[in-house]
Design a protein around this motif. Structure first.
Motif, PDB file in Angstrom:
ATOM      1  N   THR A   1      72.094  64.489  85.483  1.00 53.76           N
ATOM      2  CA  THR A   1      71.260  63.515  84.759  1.00 53.76           C
ATOM      3  C   THR A   1      70.135  62.988  85.639  1.00 53.76           C
ATOM      4  OG1 THR A   1      73.156  62.835  83.414  1.00 53.76           O
ATOM      5  CG2 THR A   1      71.274  61.331  83.505  1.00 53.76           C
TER       6      THR A   1
ATOM      7  N   ALA B   1      67.680  65.852  86.625  1.00 51.11           N
ATOM      8  CA  ALA B   1      66.822  66.249  85.504  1.00 51.11           C
ATOM      9  C   ALA B   1      65.716  65.219  85.282  1.00 51.11           C
ATOM     10  CB  ALA B   1      67.660  66.414  84.242  1.00 51.11           C
ATOM     11  N   GLU B   2      66.054  63.938  85.388  1.00 48.36           N
ATOM     12  CA  GLU B   2      65.052  62.880  85.206  1.00 48.36           C
ATOM     13  C   GLU B   2      63.919  63.006  86.204  1.00 48.36           C
ATOM     14  OE1 GLU B   2      67.169  59.237  85.557  1.00 48.36           O
ATOM     15  OE2 GLU B   2      67.950  59.274  83.493  1.00 48.36           O
TER      16      GLU B   2
ATOM     17  N   LEU C   1      62.994  66.912  82.963  1.00 49.06           N
ATOM     18  CA  LEU C   1      63.659  67.865  82.087  1.00 49.06           C
ATOM     19  C   LEU C   1      64.828  67.172  81.397  1.00 49.06           C
ATOM     20  CD1 LEU C   1      63.877  71.073  84.325  1.00 49.06           C
ATOM     21  CD2 LEU C   1      62.408  70.761  82.325  1.00 49.06           C
ATOM     22  N   SER C   2      65.234  67.707  80.261  1.00 50.61           N
ATOM     23  CA  SER C   2      66.448  67.208  79.625  1.00 50.61           C
ATOM     24  C   SER C   2      67.640  67.719  80.413  1.00 50.61           C
ATOM     25  CB  SER C   2      66.526  67.693  78.180  1.00 50.61           C
ATOM     26  OG  SER C   2      66.712  69.101  78.145  1.00 50.61           O
ATOM     27  N   VAL C   3      68.790  67.061  80.253  1.00 51.56           N
ATOM     28  CA  VAL C   3      69.999  67.485  80.962  1.00 51.56           C
ATOM     29  C   VAL C   3      70.389  68.895  80.532  1.00 51.56           C
ATOM     30  CG1 VAL C   3      72.450  67.017  81.340  1.00 51.56           C
ATOM     31  CG2 VAL C   3      70.814  65.122  81.242  1.00 51.56           C
TER      32      VAL C   3
ATOM     33  N   ALA D   1      68.411  71.301  79.434  1.00 50.49           N
ATOM     34  CA  ALA D   1      67.484  72.279  80.011  1.00 50.49           C
ATOM     35  C   ALA D   1      67.753  72.461  81.499  1.00 50.49           C
ATOM     36  CB  ALA D   1      66.043  71.823  79.784  1.00 50.49           C
TER      37      ALA D   1
END
Length: 300
Positions: free
Chosen positions: A27, A30-31, A35-37, A39
């Motif tokens: 998480t 990705a932030e 990116l989304s988790v 992706a």
């Protein structure tokens, strides 16, 4: 001739892996790369498949690196650092070069030396911004070592082990007193003798205050502070009004004496003569415009 199938690395994947591995979290990682988790997880899984190894252990508390992941992390950090250095070296050749320099210095350098330096620097580098902060010399050394500051201006009395240093300027601390004050009748005085009088000091959060307080403590004395102000200009206005005496760099005192009716008294103490030095981790690792700023500082 046989060829070896070498996996192709995507810089986004490498940055993502570094962020995830260092934060131990998909998480958070990705932030940091926007990116989304889902992706991010898909990209890491694809990277593992291309390499043919597991890079991360996944559990309810987050993730942790496998041995292969630890090896990749070391090399990924090195590759990304090289890419950043490449960008920094190429950038000055492009139009509209932009950049940012973090410069930490003591109060004397900020008030008396750096304004003219920065004014001229910005004339030829209009797209460069400078984060200028006042700090104690010891704090500046730590900030440069940790990479929080790119360039530091420090007292030569402070150890700067692990840093490259360059001689800069000397400044002399003096006392300013009201024109009708007993000290106004002498040319010079020891700081210990001046401690018999009421002082106007800078704010206790300032580097100059801490520097002076160290000398007071070494003498085993106390400074009788009648009032604290936020600038040398305010100090000299209070001195002119007869509130007390103050200590400041001679360059600042002579500049402000043109506007205020104050007397300047030399300090006989050895510590009152201060040599300033510039410090960096490695000049060769600085961005081109940061090295140019150092050149400006040394020339003016």
């Amino acid at each position: 001739m046989a060829t070896t199938n070498i996996p192709r690395f995507d810089l986004v994947d490498l940055r993502l892996f570094v962020m995830v591995a260092e934060s131990n979290s998909f998480t958070k990682g990705a932030e940091k790369v926007f990116l989304s988790v889902a992706a991010a997880s898909l990209r890491i899984k694809s990277l593992e498949e291309r390499l043919g190894v597991q890079l991360l252990y996944r559990n309810k508390r987050g993730v942790s690196s496998t041995r292969a992941g630890e090896v990749l992390l070391v090399h990924a950090l090195r590759v990304l650092d090289e890419i950043e250095q490449l960008q920094n070296e190429i950038q000055p050749f492009s139009q509209g070069v932009r950049g940012h320099v973090r410069l930490f210095a003591n109060a004397t350098a900020i008030c008396e030396f750096l304004p003219e330096v920065l004014a001229r620097f910005f004339e030829t580098n209009p797209a460069i911004t400078v984060d200028l902060q006042e700090r104690l010399s010891a704090e500046i050394v730590h900030a440069v070592l940790e990479g929080v500051a790119d360039i530091g201006v420090i007292s030569a009395r402070v150890a700067a082990d692990g840093l490259e240093t360059l001689p800069y300027k000397k400044d002399q601390m003096v006392i300013v007193a009201p024109q009708n004050h007993p000290l106004a009748e002498v040319e010079s005085v020891h700081f210990a003798d001046a401690l018999d009088y009421e002082f106007i000091s800078l704010d206790s959060r300032s580097a100059s205050y801490s520097y002076l307080q160290q000398e007071v403590e070494l003498l085993g004395r106390a400074m009788h502070k009648r009032i604290q102000v936020s600038s040398y200009d305010a100090m000299c206005r209070m001195v002119e009004a007869g509130v007390g005496i103050g200590v400041l760099p001679e360059m600042a005192a002579r500049r402000l004496a043109r506007l205020s009716r104050i007397a300047i008294v030399q300090l006989r103490d050895e510590w009152a003569t201060r040599e300033l030095r510039i410090c960096v981790r490695k000049q060769s690792e600085l961005r081109t415009f940061a090295r140019e700023l150092i050149d400006f500082i040394l020339q003016i």
